[in-house]
Design a protein around this motif. Structure first.
Motif, PDB file in Angstrom:
ATOM      1  N   ARG A   1       5.924  -1.605  -9.423  1.00 50.08           N
ATOM      2  CA  ARG A   1       6.820  -0.458  -9.634  1.00 50.08           C
ATOM      3  C   ARG A   1       6.113   0.636 -10.421  1.00 50.08           C
ATOM      4  O   ARG A   1       6.156   1.813 -10.062  1.00 50.08           O
TER       5      ARG A   1
ATOM      6  N   ARG B   1       3.358   2.469  -8.570  1.00 53.50           N
ATOM      7  CA  ARG B   1       3.938   3.346  -7.530  1.00 53.50           C
ATOM      8  C   ARG B   1       4.433   4.643  -8.170  1.00 53.50           C
ATOM      9  O   ARG B   1       4.169   5.736  -7.670  1.00 53.50           O
ATOM     10  N   THR B   2       5.154   4.482  -9.283  1.00 54.30           N
ATOM     11  CA  THR B   2       5.659   5.652 -10.005  1.00 54.30           C
ATOM     12  C   THR B   2       4.504   6.535 -10.451  1.00 54.30           C
ATOM     13  O   THR B   2       4.560   7.760 -10.306  1.00 54.30           O
TER      14      THR B   2
ATOM     15  N   GLU C   1       3.149   8.548  -7.609  1.00 59.75           N
ATOM     16  CA  GLU C   1       4.059   9.645  -7.255  1.00 59.75           C
ATOM     17  C   GLU C   1       3.916  10.794  -8.238  1.00 59.75           C
ATOM     18  O   GLU C   1       3.877  11.969  -7.859  1.00 59.75           O
TER      19      GLU C   1
ATOM     20  N   LYS D   1      -3.269   4.387  -1.598  1.00 60.58           N
ATOM     21  CA  LYS D   1      -2.172   3.617  -1.001  1.00 60.58           C
ATOM     22  C   LYS D   1      -2.105   2.273  -1.718  1.00 60.58           C
ATOM     23  O   LYS D   1      -3.117   1.746  -2.174  1.00 60.58           O
ATOM     24  N   ILE D   2      -0.912   1.715  -1.740  1.00 63.34           N
ATOM     25  CA  ILE D   2      -0.745   0.402  -2.350  1.00 63.34           C
ATOM     26  C   ILE D   2      -0.436  -0.632  -1.286  1.00 63.34           C
ATOM     27  O   ILE D   2       0.386  -0.386  -0.410  1.00 63.34           O
TER      28      ILE D   2
ATOM     29  N   ARG E   1       0.382  -4.892  -0.987  1.00 65.73           N
ATOM     30  CA  ARG E   1       0.662  -6.050  -1.812  1.00 65.73           C
ATOM     31  C   ARG E   1       0.055  -7.322  -1.231  1.00 65.73           C
ATOM     32  O   ARG E   1      -0.028  -7.490  -0.025  1.00 65.73           O
TER      33      ARG E   1
END
Lengths: 243, 563, 154
Positions: free
Chosen positions: B264, B267-268, B271, B293-294, B296
């Motif tokens: 999380r 990702r934040t 952004e 890019k992420i 998992r």
């Protein structure tokens, strides 16, 4: 052309050739199991390991099926270290597939007659070399079977372990390519049965409209017709009768 | 918020953020890492926010949920800035009192302070707490100061200044700086980072990639998780600098799905960086484009290995391949790829900001900088510690770690995860150094440091690691898949009283085969825990085999008749 | 869920990831998060939607531990078997749970209440042995604490 040495012998090979093929071209024996010239090298059985020393004096063990020849490379295929490794690998294989005649023969050749390890049951001569799956994907192009799960649970299987895989055309390339005979193919009374280590599948064979012999699975013929863009009726007559 | 079009705009923004913050205003930082969340810090944080509202203290106090502070044993952790008052094991019921007494009246609440074990005295300031005193928290330091979901917090502590500096340097100059700093990979391989960057930069190929390996799989190691959770921008900044140097425009962060909070937060962070124009096209007007890019992980330890990770990024099973041609030449999609660990990336901004000269003054001859360790197991002070290379194991375990709890004795410390080995008491004065650890049969690894007391059975430990690896083996190559299975069988037999003469020798023979013949580092290093426990605790193996006894009292031999 | 609903879930995930073959693992994770496991229909739909052979989708779905091809229980129990938890006694905690629920690791109870899994380090080592049930972290677990903790879950 590249100049290298294998077991003290001066060898010349084309750039891009693997050590294994350069050795074979010069009648130098290196054992293999997962290698098949129809598919890309995989490096899984480790039997083809050789000792090398590069021109930059770097010494290492490499799988000769993958490592390409280099200028000034010095290769040893049968040192004491390599022999020890091969013997251990065969002991592990004998434990994995205790009933395999192919493994027993190879073990004998290398000087191993028994294994100190716990024998496994149920592998049905499969050594997980994946030659079948790789052939099915790279040569035939349908990828009907694959290696599922991982580690000690790894198995060569159909999707969902069923006695059916939609993509399979019954060509038997897997059976031909299997180094231990873990995959069999039998044609009898109009039906072909392919048996993989843990599953099987049946195929209706096509009958030649001229001689009445069963000659290929209907599924395979449909596949060939589709991919070559030719009509199915072209295949009503078997290749022998077409002449 | 418009995208920053130049370094000047970034500096202007930074100044305006700092200006809005009163350096003398009290900030109550509360550790909100996963470890403290398990301790219940979320409720504590909510209680603080609620209480501040109730007591109408918004003008006087800021509440900040930060990343992991490191002293996990003592959570929930609350540090009051700027005084640095350190409260540990804080409960919800303590919150009103902290605000009334500590903030309102400037009193220190003694019962919540840390008590020094040696002197028995209470310690007020975080930096005086012995756990922190010997640490050198360069990479990890900002974790306790910033809210990881706030890019402004990161900017306020100097974030992205290294990027600005780097964009003004040539790639070659950056490579020289990283080389001279002596940064070595922090994921376990210890490969010189500058050299790797150079190889990738020089490799043939128009499209290049950089990857961050956040698949931290060593059981007992959670440094990377805490970095990604607590200071995600430091990782992004490192990747930006690396990508610019190498000539890559696309980056990937491969992160364990078992780390939801870290996923999380990263990702934040991405952004936010995109919103500020620090990621994307024409970053700060430099002409450099870079996206991240992420992806998992799916629960496979082997995907921490670079070629298996790359296979996973390509949507395939995590099977490694031979590394005769390096990933720096042919990696992701066959293109030149530079893969580095989270902690390695996080070190980069430090090096650029402070220079190679500054960096290489820390550490030893061949191991520069600091290393973050997860100090866990049978240890009094469990937590994450960042220490300069060269500090001894003894100092870490006793001076920082507070020694062994429950009155037991030290038996061994295990470093390097399943690829590493155990280190006995006689070697506790060993300095932390890549090469020194290798010499004694262990390795630095990713940073897991498991302390074991005298109630630990070394054969059981060897079996634990072999079992772990057997379960994580991809199964591709024969020696690893079959060899580990057979090793596990032998070790289990020994722990159950079925050990026989020759077992140790057979384990050693199998070990030699795996080291020589396995395809990847998982298989090649799998024998380390076995060989090192045999090396330093052979008598324990022999007791199990010959006497059917487990000196540590762990193994159950009930089923076996003793002669 | 009906086969139709399952296909829809798969389609949704494929859409979200723009039918990108390289995102197979992420796609399967998203589908599993929605459906609870990966039934045949979703794997077939994924294979078709991505143009990837079913055998490869099956290989990937069975390779990664995150995926389950069989339905799971309402509550997922994850016992940490990381080294730190191991030296603090995680094995005995796992054995007690296996005993109580009459399942082995990787299995689901007959009433579909619990699925028991092990995980290798969640990074809460200070509180080891650690057992996570759903999103609840239960630290410093002992075999004695197992029954009271499990009682709380319906």
């Amino acid at each position: 052309m590249v100049k290298l040495t294998i077991n003290g012998r001066k060898i010349i090979a084309e750039e891009g050739t693997t050590i294994l093929y350069a050795a074979r071209d010069n009648n130098i024996y290196i054992p293999t199991l997962c290698e098949n010239e129809a598919v890309a090298p995989y490096g899984a059985c480790r039997l083809c390991l050789v000792e090398i020393k590069t021109a930059k004096e770097r010494e290492r063990l490499v799988t000769s099926c993958i490592y390409q020849v280099e200028e000034g490379l010095i290769v040893q295929t049968d040192t004491e270290r390599i022999q020890k490794i091969r013997k251990m690998l065969l002991e592990l294989l004998l434990a994995r597939c205790p009933e395999s005649e192919v493994i027993k023969e190879l073990a004998q050749k290398i000087g191993v007659t028994k294994t100190r390890f716990v024998k496994q049951k149920g592998n049905n001569n499969c050594i997980l070399c994946a030659t079948c799956a790789r052939t099915c994907e790279e040569v035939v192009g349908v990828a009907a079977i694959s290696l599922a799960r991982r580690g000690v649970d790894r198995e060569l299987t159909t999707p969902f372990n069923e006695d059916f895989t939609e993509a399979c055309i019954g060509c038997g390339a897997c059976a031909y390519s299997c180094p231990t005979g873990a995959i069999t193919m039998e044609d009898r009374r109009g039906t072909r049965v392919i048996k993989w280590p843990h599953n099987r599948m049946e195929f209706k064979l096509k009958k030649c409209s001229v001689c009445g012999q069963y000659w290929a699975p209907e599924k395979q013929i449909e596949y060939i017709a589709k991919t070559s863009g030719t009509p199915l009726s072209d295949y009503d007559v078997c290749p022998d009768c077409r002449e | 918020m418009a995208k920053l079009k130049s370094p000047n705009e970034l500096e202007a923004l930074r100044k305006s953020i700092i200006k809005k913050r009163d350096p003398n205003k009290t900030v109550i930082t509360i550790c909100n890492g996963t470890g403290c969340q398990a301790h219940g810090c979320k409720a504590v944080t909510a209680a603080f926010q609620e209480e501040v509202r109730k007591q109408k203290l918004e003008d006087k106090v800021d509440i900040r949920a930060t990343g992991c502070h490191g002293f996990c044993e003592r959570g929930p952790l609350v540090v009051i800035k700027p005084e640095d008052t350190f409260y540990q094991r804080v409960r919800v019921k303590d919150v009103p009192e902290i605000l009334t007494e500590s903030i309102g009246k400037g009193n220190v609440i003694k019962r919540m302070l840390y008590t020094d074990r040696q002197s028995g005295k209470k310690i007020t300031c975080e930096h005086d707490v012995p756990f922190y005193k010997l640490q050198k928290r360069l990479v990890f330091g900002n974790n306790g100061l910033i809210d990881p979901t706030s890019i402004d917090d990161y900017l306020a502590v100097g974030g992205y200044a290294a990027l600005t500096k780097a964009l003004k340097m040539t790639p070659e100059a950056i490579i020289d700086e990283v080389k001279n700093a002596g940064l070595r990979g922090r994921g376990g391989g210890g490969f010189p980072t500058g050299n790797k960057w150079e190889s990738t930069r020089q490799a043939q190929g128009e499209t290049k990639y950089v990857i961050c390996n956040a698949d931290e799989g060593d059981p007992g190691a959670y440094m990377d998780r805490s970095l990604v959770e607590g200071n995600p921008h430091s990782v992004l900044e490192g990747m930006l600098i690396g990508a610019y140097t190498i000539g890559a425009n696309q980056g990937y962060i491969y992160i364990r799905n078992e780390y939801p909070l870290a996923v999380r937060h990263i990702r934040t962070a991405i952004e936010q960086a995109e919103a500020y124009g620090l990621l994307g096209k024409n970053i700060m007007g430099s002409g450099f484009n870079f996206d991240i890019k992420i992806q998992r992980g799916g629960g496979a330890f082997i995907c921490g290995e670079s070629t298996a990770l790359i296979a996973s990024l390509e949507g395939r099973v995590g099977e490694p391949r031979a590394k005769y041609v390096h990933t720096s030449e042919q990696g992701l999609w066959g293109q030149p790829t530079n893969l580095n660990n989270v902690e390695t990336w996080a070190n980069v901004p430090l090096i650029i900001n402070n220079g190679a000269d500054w960096y290489q003054k820390i550490g030893t001859e061949n191991s520069k900088g600091t290393k973050i360790f997860s100090l866990v197991g049978n240890i009094t002070n469990t937590g994450l510690v960042e220490v300069p290379m060269g500090i001894t194991l003894r100092e870490i375990i006793y001076d920082i770690g507070g020694g062994i709890p429950k009155g037991r004795n030290f038996k061994a410390v295990q470093t390097g995860g399943p690829s590493g080995g155990v280190i006995p008491e006689s070697l506790l004065d060993l300095p932390i150094d890549f090469d020194e650890l290798d010499k004694v049969g262990s390795m630095m690894g990713s940073g897991g440091m498991i302390v074991m007391d005298d109630k630990t059975c070394m054969v059981n430990i060897a079996n634990y690691f072999v079992s772990f690896l057997e379960g994580e083996s991809c199964g591709k190559c024969l020696p690893c898949r079959e060899g580990l299975q057979q090793m596990k069988h032998i070790l289990t037999g020994i722990t159950e009283g079925r050990g026989k003469e020759g077992d140790i020798e057979l384990l050693e023979e199998l070990s030699a085969t795996l080291i020589d013949a396995a395809l990847c580092a998982l298989g090649r290093t799998a024998p380390n825990p076995v060989l090192s426990t045999i090396r330093y605790f052979r008598d324990e193996y022999e007791a199990h085999i010959k006497d059917k006894k487990c000196p540590a009292g762990v193994c159950n031999f009930e089923a076996v008749k003793v002669k | 869920m009906s086969p139709k609903e399952l296909k829809a879930k798969a389609k949704q995930a494929l859409q979200k990831h723009q039918h990108d073959k390289s995102l197979l693992v992420d796609i399967l994770q998203d589908i599993q998060a929605e459906v609870g496991y990966l039934p045949k229909e979703v794997l077939q739909e994924t294979s078709q939607g991505l143009g990837v052979p079913l055998s490869r989708v099956y290989s990937v779905a069975t390779f990664y531990k995150a995926f389950s091809l069989t339905p799971r229980g309402r509550h997922l129990i994850n016992v940490c078997m990381g080294t730190a938890c191991h030296v603090r006694g995680a094995v005995k905690v796992l054995e007690k749970i296996e005993q109580e629920l009459k399942v082995k690791r990787g299995e689901t109870t007959k009433d579909f209440k619990f699925t028991l899994e092990t995980v290798n380090c969640v990074g809460a080592c200070a509180l080891g042995p650690m057992v996570i049930i759903g999103e609840d972290y239960h630290g410093e677990m002992t075999p004695e604490a197992v029954v009271p903790v499990l009682k709380d879950y319906n």
